[in-house]
Design an enzyme around this catalytic site. Structure first.
Site, PDB file in Angstrom:
ATOM      1  N   ASP A 127      -4.558  -1.256   6.386  1.00 15.76           N
ATOM      2  CA  ASP A 127      -5.119  -0.993   5.056  1.00 15.76           C
ATOM      3  C   ASP A 127      -5.959   0.283   5.058  1.00 15.76           C
ATOM      4  O   ASP A 127      -6.627   0.589   6.049  1.00 15.76           O
ATOM      5  CB  ASP A 127      -5.975  -2.194   4.623  1.00 15.76           C
ATOM      6  CG  ASP A 127      -6.222  -2.188   3.124  1.00 15.76           C
ATOM      7  OD1 ASP A 127      -5.543  -1.430   2.412  1.00 15.76           O
ATOM      8  OD2 ASP A 127      -7.095  -2.945   2.678  1.00 15.76           O
TER       9      ASP A 127
ATOM     10  N   LEU B 278       8.523  -5.265  24.154  1.00 19.69           N
ATOM     11  CA  LEU B 278       7.610  -5.575  23.043  1.00 19.69           C
ATOM     12  C   LEU B 278       8.417  -6.110  21.887  1.00 19.69           C
ATOM     13  O   LEU B 278       9.465  -5.572  21.540  1.00 19.69           O
ATOM     14  CB  LEU B 278       6.862  -4.303  22.596  1.00 19.69           C
ATOM     15  CG  LEU B 278       6.070  -4.391  21.282  1.00 19.69           C
ATOM     16  CD1 LEU B 278       4.883  -5.338  21.424  1.00 19.69           C
ATOM     17  CD2 LEU B 278       5.592  -3.012  20.835  1.00 19.69           C
TER      18      LEU B 278
ATOM     19  N   HIS C 256       0.171   7.316   2.971  1.00 18.03           N
ATOM     20  CA  HIS C 256       1.182   6.414   3.541  1.00 18.03           C
ATOM     21  C   HIS C 256       1.944   7.106   4.679  1.00 18.03           C
ATOM     22  O   HIS C 256       2.277   6.482   5.683  1.00 18.03           O
ATOM     23  CB  HIS C 256       2.146   5.934   2.457  1.00 18.03           C
ATOM     24  CG  HIS C 256       1.485   5.059   1.430  1.00 18.03           C
ATOM     25  ND1 HIS C 256       0.629   4.032   1.772  1.00 18.03           N
ATOM     26  CD2 HIS C 256       1.522   5.073   0.070  1.00 18.03           C
ATOM     27  CE1 HIS C 256       0.188   3.445   0.673  1.00 18.03           C
ATOM     28  NE2 HIS C 256       0.705   4.062  -0.374  1.00 18.03           N
TER      29      HIS C 256
HETATM   30  C1  IPE Z   1      -2.187   0.038   2.912  1.00 15.43           C
HETATM   31  O1  IPE Z   1      -2.972   1.044   2.376  1.00 15.43           O
HETATM   32  C2  IPE Z   1      -0.733   0.424   2.937  1.00 15.43           C
HETATM   33  C3  IPE Z   1       0.214  -0.467   2.235  1.00 15.43           C
HETATM   34  C4  IPE Z   1      -0.048  -1.353   1.330  1.00 15.43           C
HETATM   35  C5  IPE Z   1       1.611  -0.286   2.599  1.00 15.43           C
HETATM   36  P1  IPE Z   1      -3.371   0.982   0.843  1.00 15.43           P
HETATM   37  O2  IPE Z   1      -2.323   1.676   0.045  1.00 15.43           O
HETATM   38  O3  IPE Z   1      -3.657  -0.418   0.445  1.00 15.43           O
HETATM   39  O4  IPE Z   1      -4.696   1.847   0.844  1.00 15.43           O
HETATM   40  P2  IPE Z   1      -6.004   1.619  -0.029  1.00 15.43           P
HETATM   41  O5  IPE Z   1      -6.443   0.200   0.137  1.00 15.43           O
HETATM   42  O6  IPE Z   1      -5.629   1.926  -1.454  1.00 15.43           O
HETATM   43  O7  IPE Z   1      -6.991   2.585   0.520  1.00 15.43           O
HETATM   44 MG    MG Z   2      -5.369  -1.574   0.274  1.00 15.23          MG
END
Ligand code: IPE
Ligand code: MG
Length: 228
Positions: free
Chosen positions: A2, A113, A19
């Site tokens: 996250d 793994l 991402h």
């Molecule tokens: C997590 O990061 C990635 C996925 C859900 C794939 P976020 O997109 O939730 O990032 P924040 O929480 O908005 O910072």
């Molecule tokens: Mg998030």
């Protein structure tokens, strides 16, 4: 995993950049886990609730996922990683589903793994699916209701063939499970980190493992305490 969006925002970049950086962090994490000889790693890549995001972001995530399936699988295979996907993949496009199946087949014999990637996964959906499968078995006469116990239930869940997780790491500062492996985490040690996922590196893995090593796990028993 996250914090991709906040990481991007802090740098004045688009969420998609977060991402992309997050997918690099995952490569590093897998490397760190391989180096330490840890046999199982399960990552939450896309939750069943992530469909609620704007469609452009969903598309960016799925494109990234597709790219990883083609680009990273060869490398994972060479490193002895077996890749498995958990979650409801019916919702994904044909090419994505084919890519997942190919990745699983290609790496099926690897034993260094086991990397489980949760996609369109939800803990409650996992439990509901198990209940439905049990009901089907009862209806077919393969099982009686009395035979439904915790072992029988657990066998219907995703990843029933491997041990339950020892340690859960959640990055990004949030302290909740967000519908991840609800059943499987019953006795898992939880580690919450404020580090945003794209910044998560091998040192953070070490930190989490060191912290884990200091925990006393009693599984509801008394542990090392003398039973006087
Ligand atoms: C997590 O990061 C990635 C996925 C859900 C794939 P976020 O997109 O939730 O990032 P924040 O929480 O908005 O910072
Ligand atoms: Mg998030």
């Amino acid at each position: 995993m996250d914090g991709n969006g906040r990481w991007a925002q802090r740098q004045g970049k688009a969420r998609s950049e977060g991402h992309r950086a997050g997918s690099e962090a995952l490569r590093r994490a897998v490397e760190a886990v391989l180096e330490r000889g840890i046999p199982y790693l399960t990552v939450y890549a896309f939750s069943s609730e992530n469909w609620n995001r704007p469609s452009v972001e969903v598309k960016q995530l799925l494109d990234l996922f597709m790219k990883a399936l083609t680009r990273d699988i060869r490398e994972l295979d060479e490193h002895g990683v077996r890749v498995c996907f958990i979650g409801d993949r019916e919702a994904f496009s044909r090419p994505l589903r084919d890519g997942m199946r190919r990745a699983e087949r290609r790496t099926a014999a690897n034993v260094k793994l086991r990397l489980n990637v949760a996609v369109n996964y939800g803990g409650r959906a996992d439990l509901t699916r198990a209940a439905r499968q049990l009901a089907d078995k009862v209806q077919r006469g393969e099982l009686t209701p009395e035979q439904i116990n915790q072992e029988a239930f657990g066998r219907e869940l995703f990843m029933s063939d491997i041990p339950e997780p020892d340690l859960l790491i959640r990055t990004g500062g949030e302290q909740r499970l967000s519908n991840f492996l609800l059943w499987q985490l019953a006795y898992t040690e939880l580690f919450f980190s404020d580090v945003l996922w794209p910044d998560f590196n091998a040192d953070h893995v070490t930190q989490a493992l060191t912290d884990f090593a200091s925990r006393e796990r009693r599984f509801g028993g008394l542990g090392q305490v003398q039973n006087a």
